[in-house]
Motif scaffolding. Structure first.
Motif, PDB file in Angstrom:
ATOM      1  N   TRP A 177       3.977  10.764  -7.465  1.00 16.23           N
ATOM      2  CA  TRP A 177       4.660  11.837  -8.186  1.00 16.23           C
ATOM      3  C   TRP A 177       4.911  13.031  -7.284  1.00 16.23           C
ATOM      4  CZ3 TRP A 177       2.741  16.797  -9.433  1.00 16.23           C
ATOM      5  CH2 TRP A 177       3.538  17.530 -10.318  1.00 16.23           C
ATOM      6  N   ALA A 185      10.333  15.622 -10.695  1.00 11.49           N
ATOM      7  CA  ALA A 185       8.908  15.777 -10.972  1.00 11.49           C
ATOM      8  C   ALA A 185       8.693  16.484 -12.305  1.00 11.49           C
ATOM      9  CB  ALA A 185       8.235  16.564  -9.842  1.00 11.49           C
ATOM     10  N   THR A 186       9.502  17.514 -12.579  1.00 10.37           N
ATOM     11  CA  THR A 186       9.401  18.223 -13.859  1.00 10.37           C
ATOM     12  C   THR A 186       9.763  17.302 -15.012  1.00 10.37           C
ATOM     13  OG1 THR A 186       9.946  20.331 -12.793  1.00 10.37           O
ATOM     14  CG2 THR A 186      10.224  20.214 -15.173  1.00 10.37           C
ATOM     15  N   VAL A 189       6.815  15.084 -15.772  1.00 12.96           N
ATOM     16  CA  VAL A 189       5.771  15.789 -16.517  1.00 12.96           C
ATOM     17  C   VAL A 189       6.197  15.949 -17.975  1.00 12.96           C
ATOM     18  CG1 VAL A 189       4.424  17.916 -16.703  1.00 12.96           C
ATOM     19  CG2 VAL A 189       4.983  17.010 -14.462  1.00 12.96           C
ATOM     20  N   GLU A 190       7.467  16.268 -18.170  1.00 15.79           N
ATOM     21  CA  GLU A 190       7.977  16.441 -19.538  1.00 15.79           C
ATOM     22  C   GLU A 190       7.878  15.137 -20.326  1.00 15.79           C
ATOM     23  OE1 GLU A 190      11.831  18.510 -21.700  1.00 15.79           O
ATOM     24  OE2 GLU A 190      12.002  17.806 -19.636  1.00 15.79           O
ATOM     25  N   ALA A 200      -0.341  14.094 -18.462  1.00 12.44           N
ATOM     26  CA  ALA A 200       0.472  15.151 -17.847  1.00 12.44           C
ATOM     27  C   ALA A 200      -0.419  16.294 -17.364  1.00 12.44           C
ATOM     28  CB  ALA A 200       1.495  15.662 -18.854  1.00 12.44           C
ATOM     29  N   LEU A 204      -0.732  17.386 -13.411  1.00 11.86           N
ATOM     30  CA  LEU A 204      -0.400  18.714 -12.919  1.00 11.86           C
ATOM     31  C   LEU A 204      -1.634  19.424 -12.363  1.00 11.86           C
ATOM     32  CD1 LEU A 204       1.593  20.967 -12.475  1.00 11.86           C
ATOM     33  CD2 LEU A 204       1.308  21.658 -14.864  1.00 11.86           C
ATOM     34  N   GLU A 215       7.588  25.503  -8.720  1.00 10.66           N
ATOM     35  CA  GLU A 215       7.276  24.190  -9.298  1.00 10.66           C
ATOM     36  C   GLU A 215       6.152  24.303 -10.329  1.00 10.66           C
ATOM     37  OE1 GLU A 215       8.230  21.099  -5.684  1.00 10.66           O
ATOM     38  OE2 GLU A 215       6.460  22.368  -5.482  1.00 10.66           O
ATOM     39  N   ARG A 216       5.135  25.097 -10.024  1.00 10.60           N
ATOM     40  CA  ARG A 216       4.036  25.264 -10.984  1.00 10.60           C
ATOM     41  C   ARG A 216       4.561  25.828 -12.312  1.00 10.60           C
ATOM     42  NH1 ARG A 216       1.515  27.465  -6.390  1.00 10.60           N
ATOM     43  NH2 ARG A 216       1.500  29.587  -7.247  1.00 10.60           N
ATOM     44  N   HIS A 219       6.830  23.077 -14.132  1.00  9.19           N
ATOM     45  CA  HIS A 219       6.032  21.991 -14.706  1.00  9.19           C
ATOM     46  C   HIS A 219       5.215  22.492 -15.902  1.00  9.19           C
ATOM     47  CE1 HIS A 219       7.438  20.037 -11.243  1.00  9.19           C
ATOM     48  NE2 HIS A 219       6.369  20.083 -10.465  1.00  9.19           N
ATOM     49  N   THR A 222       6.779  22.757 -19.450  1.00 12.32           N
ATOM     50  CA  THR A 222       6.950  21.551 -20.271  1.00 12.32           C
ATOM     51  C   THR A 222       5.803  21.366 -21.260  1.00 12.32           C
ATOM     52  OG1 THR A 222       5.781  20.074 -18.722  1.00 12.32           O
ATOM     53  CG2 THR A 222       8.125  20.449 -18.338  1.00 12.32           C
TER      54      THR A 222
END
Length: 491
Positions: A177, A185-186, A189-190, A200, A204, A215-216, A219, A222
């Protein structure tokens, strides 16, 4: 430069600035002796095209590259009138594009309920329609059958696409991932938040320190899907993040958790600001919060500005949105509705409370607030039947302009009940109802129940100079008539 590069340059800037090259001797081309530069360029372009095409080699396929044969379909095929109507909709639709989309989706639902599938000859045009209409695509299964899924897989492979859910799942399984691009990647996670929230969260949390702040934040956003108490530990960790975007995202998510530790901290900040005054006529007075300390800053309370006056109302908003709603009932000793009554005139406070109730879908507070005000975001929290009943009341009371009801009407499950349908038609056929009809044109045909078709026909028979309103009513009649034919064909 090579001959092709010289040729492209001449075509790009013109032969006046870059003369056309001579064709390579190995091609054996003999251009006419009397030739303009422009003619030479065009002739060589045609020659280059022929050379490129002739040099292209066919792709070699081994057994792995060949499509597997279509599997047999054991589900019975729709036949007779049902098949004829689908053929008509796909090849010679008697209605406009929007109604056609609605009716094809209806056909697929009726076929699935009847346990029959789409005739094989109609699969190509049906899948083509699904490629541009999401409402058709979401109802393809199981009505397209085994061979429909086989053909769908071939088409998606040819176009380099795949089912979004399966594609993300397979992509994540094939690669780590952390190696996925940011948006992919998002999306993964979604997907996991919808199917396996704990997975998820673990995913993360395990990569948190290796991700960029952007990115944090993306992600973490979501986590609105299936947000729960088990997410609190990671959200508290995010409150200490160096990036403001991450801290703000975590605070917004924690606003949705009234039983969290942060909510309790916000309640401790709100209680000292509330004071019930008055003897005969009670009123709830609300003070403004002081300058935030380090703990309040961590929880998202706005900091003291470097210049100018501090926005203490913004601090109050933040505290209200983070605190449990029962802080208000505890302070007043009354239920939600009486507590709201004590806040008459406190527009900003009531707005913050309404936002909090809607975000948490707290039905007790939502119902109490709806008695005091009409807000679509509050209405959306109610069960569908209750939403419909309140919309009927709103239409009958004229307390809210009909245009304010458009979004709530669009969000309701379809078809509507007879009472709501009758009220909406009455509003549409009123003196200034043409604009409302146009705003509801996309949903009205499918939203009206079958028993409303007669009322629509009667309204169409009346003389009306409003062409847009007549078109909407005519679409409703056409849809209901064709929908009835579909129902009878599958009965």
């Amino acid at each position: 430069m090579t001959w092709l590069a010289e040729l492209r340059a001449a075509a790009l800037v013109g032969t006046a600035r870059h003369p056309a090259p001579s064709p390579p001797a190995e091609l054996g081309a003999r251009p006419p002796e009397v030739h303009t530069a422009e003619e030479s360029l065009l002739d060589q372009a045609a020659l280059a095209d022929a050379v490129i095409r002739a040099a292209r080699q066919p792709r070699r396929l081994d057994d792995a590259g060949l499509a597997r044969p279509a599997p047999p379909d054991h589900c019975p095929q729709a036949s007779g009138e049902a098949a004829r109507l689908l053929d008509l909709l796909l090849t010679q639709p008697p209605v406009g594009p929007e109604l056609r989309t609605l009716l094809v989706a209806d056909w697929l639902r009726l076929a699935a309920a009847s346990g029959v599938r789409v005739p094989h000859k109609l699969l190509p045009p049906l899948l083509a329609a699904a490629g541009t209409r999401a409402s058709v695509a979401e109802h393809l299964h199981p009505a397209i059958g085994t061979r429909g899924r086989w053909l769908q897989g071939l088409l998606e492979s040819d176009h380099g696409t795949s089912d979004s859910g399966a594609g993300h799942q397979q992509g994540a399984a094939a690669r780590d991932w952390a190696e996925l691009a940011g948006t992919d990647a998002t999306a993964e996670v979604e997907r996991l938040r919808r199917t396996d929230p704990a997975a998820a969260r673990t995913l993360l949390g395990g990569h948190w320190d290796n991700l960029a702040a952007r990115e944090r934040a993306a992600h973490l956003a979501t986590f609105t899907a299936n947000l729960g108490p088990d997410d609190e530990e990671l959200l508290e960790r995010a409150l200490d993040d160096k990036a403001k975007s991450v801290r703000d995202t975590a605070a917004a998510l924690l606003d949705r958790l009234p039983d969290s530790a942060r909510a309790a901290r916000m309640a401790d900040r709100l209680r000292p600001l509330l004071r019930l005054n008055g003897v005969l006529r009670k009123r709830l007075e609300i003070g403004l919060p002081p300058e935030p300390d380090a703990a309040a800053l961590r929880d998202g309370v706005p900091a003291q500005p470097r210049s100018g006056e501090p926005d203490r109302l913004a601090r109050l908003d933040t505290i209200i949105r983070g605190a449990p709603l029962d802080t208000w009932t505890s302070a007043t000793g009354r239920g939600p509705a009486p507590a709201i009554a004590l806040l008459k005139g406190e527009t900003r406070v009531l707005e913050a409370i309404a936002s909090t109730a809607a975000r948490r879908a707290d039905l007790e507070w939502v119902r109490a607030l709806l008695e005091d005000r009409f807000e679509p975001r509050l209405l959306a929290c109610l069960p569908a039947v209750e939403r419909e009943e309140r919309l009927v009341r709103q239409l009958r009371s004229s307390a809210a302009p009909p245009f304010a009801l458009v979004e709530p009407l669009r969000d309701l499950p379809r078809p509507w009940g007879p009472a709501l349908a009758a009220e909406v038609l009455e509003q549409i056929t009123a003196k200034n109802g043409g604009q409302l009809a146009v705003m509801l044109a996309g949903i009205l045909p499918a939203a009206l129940p079958p028993e409303a078709a007669g009322q629509c026909r009667q309204l169409l028979e009346r003389s009306d100079d409003d062409a847009a309103r007549r078109r909407v009513l005519r679409d409703a009649v056409q849809y209901q008539s064709f929908r009835q034919s579909l129902t009878e064909a599958f009965s």
